[in-house]
Design an enzyme around this catalytic site. Structure first.
Site, PDB file in Angstrom:
ATOM      1  N   CYS A  26       0.825  -1.223   0.000  1.00  0.00           N
ATOM      2  CA  CYS A  26       0.000   0.000   0.000  1.00  0.00           C
ATOM      3  C   CYS A  26       0.854   1.267   0.000  1.00  0.00           C
ATOM      4  CB  CYS A  26      -0.945   0.012   1.192  1.00  0.00           C
ATOM      5  SG  CYS A  26      -2.049  -1.408   1.230  1.00  0.00           S
ATOM      6  N   ASN A  84     -10.032  -0.443   0.122  1.00  0.00           N
ATOM      7  CA  ASN A  84      -8.574  -0.338   0.097  1.00  0.00           C
ATOM      8  C   ASN A  84      -8.047  -0.997  -1.184  1.00  0.00           C
ATOM      9  OD1 ASN A  84      -5.828  -0.518   0.499  1.00  0.00           O
ATOM     10  ND2 ASN A  84      -5.979  -1.172   2.636  1.00  0.00           N
ATOM     11  N   HIS A  87      -3.535   7.571   1.556  1.00  0.00           N
ATOM     12  CA  HIS A  87      -3.887   6.191   1.212  1.00  0.00           C
ATOM     13  C   HIS A  87      -5.266   5.917   1.795  1.00  0.00           C
ATOM     14  CE1 HIS A  87      -4.002   1.955   0.771  1.00  0.00           C
ATOM     15  NE2 HIS A  87      -3.685   1.658   2.014  1.00  0.00           N
TER      16      HIS A  87
HETATM   17  O1  UT7 Z   1      -3.557  -0.662   3.651  1.00  0.00           O
HETATM   18  C1  UT7 Z   1      -2.625  -1.158   4.538  1.00  0.00           C
HETATM   19  C2  UT7 Z   1      -2.880  -0.695   5.889  1.00  0.00           C
HETATM   20  N1  UT7 Z   1      -4.019  -1.377   6.458  1.00  0.00           N
HETATM   21  C3  UT7 Z   1      -4.770  -0.721   7.302  1.00  0.00           C
HETATM   22  O2  UT7 Z   1      -4.568   0.450   7.497  1.00  0.00           O
HETATM   23  C4  UT7 Z   1      -5.831  -1.459   8.090  1.00  0.00           C
HETATM   24  C5  UT7 Z   1      -5.680  -1.102   9.548  1.00  0.00           C
HETATM   25  N2  UT7 Z   1      -6.699  -1.681  10.415  1.00  0.00           N
HETATM   26  C6  UT7 Z   1      -8.002  -1.356  10.346  1.00  0.00           C
HETATM   27  O3  UT7 Z   1      -8.416  -0.650   9.455  1.00  0.00           O
HETATM   28  C7  UT7 Z   1      -8.924  -1.869  11.435  1.00  0.00           C
HETATM   29  O4  UT7 Z   1      -8.152  -2.484  12.432  1.00  0.00           O
HETATM   30  C8  UT7 Z   1      -9.977  -2.878  10.899  1.00  0.00           C
HETATM   31  C9  UT7 Z   1     -11.029  -2.142  10.068  1.00  0.00           C
HETATM   32  C10 UT7 Z   1      -9.319  -3.956  10.103  1.00  0.00           C
HETATM   33  C11 UT7 Z   1     -10.712  -3.506  12.079  1.00  0.00           C
HETATM   34  O5  UT7 Z   1     -11.284  -2.537  12.930  1.00  0.00           O
HETATM   35  P1  UT7 Z   1     -11.092  -2.655  14.502  1.00  0.00           P
HETATM   36  O6  UT7 Z   1     -11.860  -1.559  15.114  1.00  0.00           O
HETATM   37  O7  UT7 Z   1      -9.599  -2.690  14.776  1.00  0.00           O
HETATM   38  O8  UT7 Z   1     -11.794  -4.020  14.840  1.00  0.00           O
HETATM   39  P2  UT7 Z   1     -11.186  -5.328  15.518  1.00  0.00           P
HETATM   40  O9  UT7 Z   1     -10.237  -6.014  14.618  1.00  0.00           O
HETATM   41  O10 UT7 Z   1     -10.704  -4.964  16.895  1.00  0.00           O
HETATM   42  O11 UT7 Z   1     -12.460  -6.239  15.666  1.00  0.00           O
HETATM   43  C12 UT7 Z   1     -13.555  -5.862  16.551  1.00  0.00           C
HETATM   44  C13 UT7 Z   1     -14.604  -6.938  16.500  1.00  0.00           C
HETATM   45  C14 UT7 Z   1     -14.055  -8.344  16.742  1.00  0.00           C
HETATM   46  O12 UT7 Z   1     -15.039  -9.057  17.501  1.00  0.00           O
HETATM   47  P3  UT7 Z   1     -14.852  -9.241  19.093  1.00  0.00           P
HETATM   48  O13 UT7 Z   1     -13.545  -9.974  19.250  1.00  0.00           O
HETATM   49  O14 UT7 Z   1     -14.815  -7.844  19.658  1.00  0.00           O
HETATM   50  O15 UT7 Z   1     -16.062 -10.024  19.472  1.00  0.00           O
HETATM   51  C15 UT7 Z   1     -13.991  -8.943  15.362  1.00  0.00           C
HETATM   52  O16 UT7 Z   1     -14.118 -10.342  15.366  1.00  0.00           O
HETATM   53  O17 UT7 Z   1     -15.209  -6.970  15.215  1.00  0.00           O
HETATM   54  C16 UT7 Z   1     -15.181  -8.309  14.699  1.00  0.00           C
HETATM   55  N3  UT7 Z   1     -15.084  -8.244  13.249  1.00  0.00           N
HETATM   56  C17 UT7 Z   1     -16.157  -8.083  12.452  1.00  0.00           C
HETATM   57  N4  UT7 Z   1     -17.460  -7.985  12.728  1.00  0.00           N
HETATM   58  C18 UT7 Z   1     -18.288  -7.809  11.675  1.00  0.00           C
HETATM   59  C19 UT7 Z   1     -13.967  -8.289  12.473  1.00  0.00           C
HETATM   60  N5  UT7 Z   1     -14.296  -8.169  11.185  1.00  0.00           N
HETATM   61  C20 UT7 Z   1     -15.643  -8.028  11.139  1.00  0.00           C
HETATM   62  C21 UT7 Z   1     -16.568  -7.865  10.100  1.00  0.00           C
HETATM   63  N6  UT7 Z   1     -17.871  -7.765  10.419  1.00  0.00           N
HETATM   64  N7  UT7 Z   1     -16.191  -7.782   8.809  1.00  0.00           N
END
Ligand code: UT7
Length: 320
Positions: A114, A277, A247
């Site tokens: 990215c 993305n 980005h």
């Molecule tokens: O381009 C390269 C750089 N990449 C990035 O910049 C990505 C960086 N990271 C992010 O954008 C975020 O971390 C994400 C969008 C990937 C995730 O957001 P988050 O607020 O960090 O969520 P999380 O990973 O902490 O997940 C929270 C909850 C989890 O459930 P529990 O453990 O709290 O029960 C996940 O299992 O959300 C759950 N979850 C989902 N729920 C519904 C994870 N993916 C999904 C989904 N739909 N698609």
């Protein structure tokens, strides 16, 4: 003094659109979760047999037309991609052929995931300022959808396919003002795809794996530091920045970077909701939209920043 300046932009998104509501039928997710956590509403998916070089071609043709040059004027092609058509030859060489360029100019791919587009702009700028190239086609193009595990809701909802391109040319007037690149390979396991896809064939495990929260935390700190570095190098303050073109990975990362910069979101180009993305394609996609809408104007100061797997990250400050 020789500068390098962007004189034309172009972008392309495949026809097929996959909305968050479509994804609700594929994995256990919801439009509400995806929008609130990432800002993404839909993404575009390449057709079967449509390769990264095909997307790159469409974006390049538009950039060439906007720049008012002939394809054969291009003496260097740099394609930033993490989803090349083949292991070799490079997607840049395939693109050169598709563009009908036979002038013997150089062409190569650049892999910084990215972060690829800011790396590629920096490379093009250095080639031009060294007098080794005059007219450079810089492309970010990706077919990320073929690297997605459609059973992994943590990643498959985030990425999409697309391409963006710019023409950079030697100029007496200021263009690229400052650039700063970084990488830190200690974090290679946090965002990765271990195998690969060649001619559409899966080899090893090609799927994207991401420790989302760890990437998020690193991104917010690294991006705000690197934008400060380029502004310092160019002797500018945040009030001198007309547009931040970040980005497009996550709206919360974009908002955090703008806030740390003291920049209003009115000065940030956000296209993420329409294409998700798209890795190295995301900045030139956003740039092209803002240019064609007349938001980016001659004489303005534009700040680009990106971070990706590796980690690789960087920022470029340029005068339009
Ligand atoms: O381009 C390269 C750089 N990449 C990035 O910049 C990505 C960086 N990271 C992010 O954008 C975020 O971390 C994400 C969008 C990937 C995730 O957001 P988050 O607020 O960090 O969520 P999380 O990973 O902490 O997940 C929270 C909850 C989890 O459930 P529990 O453990 O709290 O029960 C996940 O299992 O959300 C759950 N979850 C989902 N729920 C519904 C994870 N993916 C999904 C989904 N739909 N698609």
């Amino acid at each position: 003094m020789i500068y390098s300046k962007i004189i034309g932009t172009g972008s392309y998104l495949p026809d097929k659109v996959l909305t968050n509501f479509d994804l609700e039928k594929i994995v256990d997710t919801s439009d509400e979760w995806i929008v609130s956590r990432s800002g993404i509403r839909e993404r575009h998916i390449a057709a079967e047999g449509q390769m990264t070089s095909d997307l790159a071609l469409q974006a390049s043709l538009k950039a060439i037309e906007a720049a008012g040059i002939a394809a054969d004027d291009i003496d260097l092609i740099i394609v930033a991609t993490t989803s090349p058509d083949k292991i070799f030859p490079s997607t840049a060489c395939l693109l050169q052929d598709k563009l009908g360029i036979t002038n013997g100019g150089a062409a190569f791919d650049l892999q910084a995931v990215c972060g690829g587009f800011v790396y590629a702009i920096n490379s093009a700028d250095l080639y031009i300022r060294a007098g080794q190239a005059k007219t450079v086609l810089v492309v970010g193009a990706e077919v990320m959808s073929r690297m997605l595990d459609w059973t992994d809701r943590a990643t498959c909802v985030l990425f999409g396919d697309g391409a963006g391109a710019v023409i950079m040319q030697a100029s007496d007037a200021p263009g690229v003002l400052a650039a700063k690149l970084h990488s830190d390979g200690r974090h290679h396991a946090l965002l990765r795809a271990d195998g690969n896809i060649c001619n559409g064939e899966v080899q090893g495990d090609p799927f994207i794996k991401m420790e989302g929260q760890a990437v998020f935390k690193f991104a917010v700190t690294a991006l705000s530091r690197v934008v400060d570095e380029v502004m310092l190098e160019a002797g500018m303050k945040s009030e001198d920045i007309d547009w931040l073109v970040p980005h497009q990975a996550n709206i919360r990362i974009i908002e955090a970077t703008a806030k740390k910069l003291g920049l209003s979101m009115d000065n940030v180009v956000v296209t993420l909701s329409h294409h998700g993305n798209t890795s190295s394609a995301s900045i030139p996609l956003a740039l092209d939209v803002a240019v064609r809408e007349g938001r980016i104007k001659a004489g303005q100061n534009i700040l680009l920043e990106a971070i990706g797997g590796g980690f690789t990250w960087g920022a470029v400050l340029l005068r339009w």
